[in-house]
Scaffold this active site. Structure first.
Site, short mmCIF file in Angstrom:
data_model
loop_
_atom_site.label_atom_id
_atom_site.label_comp_id
_atom_site.label_asym_id
_atom_site.label_seq_id
_atom_site.Cartn_x
_atom_site.Cartn_y
_atom_site.Cartn_z
N HIS A 274 0.82 -1.21 0.00
CA HIS A 274 0.00 0.00 0.00
C HIS A 274 0.86 1.26 0.00
O HIS A 274 2.07 1.23 0.27
CB HIS A 274 -0.95 0.00 1.20
N CYS B 99 2.77 -4.99 6.79
CA CYS B 99 2.46 -4.51 5.46
C CYS B 99 3.70 -3.91 4.79
O CYS B 99 4.59 -3.40 5.46
CB CYS B 99 1.34 -3.49 5.52
#
Length: 224
Positions: free
Chosen positions: A182, A198
């Site tokens: 992301h 992440c």
């Protein structure tokens, strides 16, 4: 495939953390021969690559590249890998993400990765992608941070959303690993281990990657 025991342990940790920043580890030493960001003149090519994007749903400002080690700028590089062209490879120790291409080439992006204790590795795929995604903090996080209660049903997309301009969702088979590729507005985090699992990219870089890969793209996360 991802080790099942590791998958369950790390997925639980990632879910509890919700991809937000965590305590930052000490920065890695600069690579020999790599100039520091301070005082380095940025070429017009890189300045154009990381320019402002006023046409986005939420207009993105230009990135101040003086704050980032030039080794982490997006660039086409020579890269040999056994995986076929069109595979995403995350080189966790070196803080790079590669998108393999034909002819021994790859597009390389600088990334921020999961901090120690939340590292993960294995083979999976990109199940789907979202532009300007909604971020939903898990119940465990809301319990620790009651001010997040207002986002129990989801934090609307925007410049302050932790998932940034784009998110690519990583699945093992039909199971959501709860890990994402992301965007981030925290440019200082590129090249460091700060999140809870992440993989984060500069906003302009995650948009570039998003536009290059389809759903179903294989991804390999290497720890060594």
């Amino acid at each position: 495939m991802l080790n099942r025991r590791q998958f369950l342990a790390f997925a639980t940790a990632a879910f509890a953390a919700g991809c937000q920043n965590q305590a930052q580890l000490p920065p890695r030493p600069a690579r020999p021969g790599t100039p520091g960001a301070d005082g380095v003149k940025v070429s017009s090519d890189f300045a154009q690559m990381y320019r402002a994007m006023p046409g986005e749903r939420f207009p993105l400002p230009a990135i101040d590249l003086s704050k980032i080690d030039p080794v982490y700028y997006r660039q086409l590089v020579d890269y040999s890998a056994p995986e076929p062209a069109g595979t995403i490879i995350v080189d966790t120790p070196n803080r790079f993400l590669y998108l393999t291409m034909a002819g021994g080439k790859a597009m390389r992006y600088g990334v921020g990765i999961g901090r120690a204790g939340f590292a993960w590795g294995g083979r999976a795929r990109i199940q789907h992608k979202r532009a300007w995604p909604t971020w939903t903090p898990p119940a465990e996080m809301i319990a620790r941070q009651p001010d997040l209660e207002k986002y129990r049903e989801g934090m609307p997309p925007g410049l302050d959303n932790p998932l940034g301009a784009r998110a690519l969702y990583i699945f093992e088979g039909n199971r959501d690993t709860l890990y994402r590729l992301h965007g981030t507005a925290d440019t200082w985090s590129i090249g460091k281990a700060v999140s809870s699992g992440c993989v984060r990219l500069l906003q302009q870089d995650v948009i570039d990657l998003y536009n290059r890969v389809p759903n179903g793209t294989p991804i390999v996360v290497r720890q060594a």
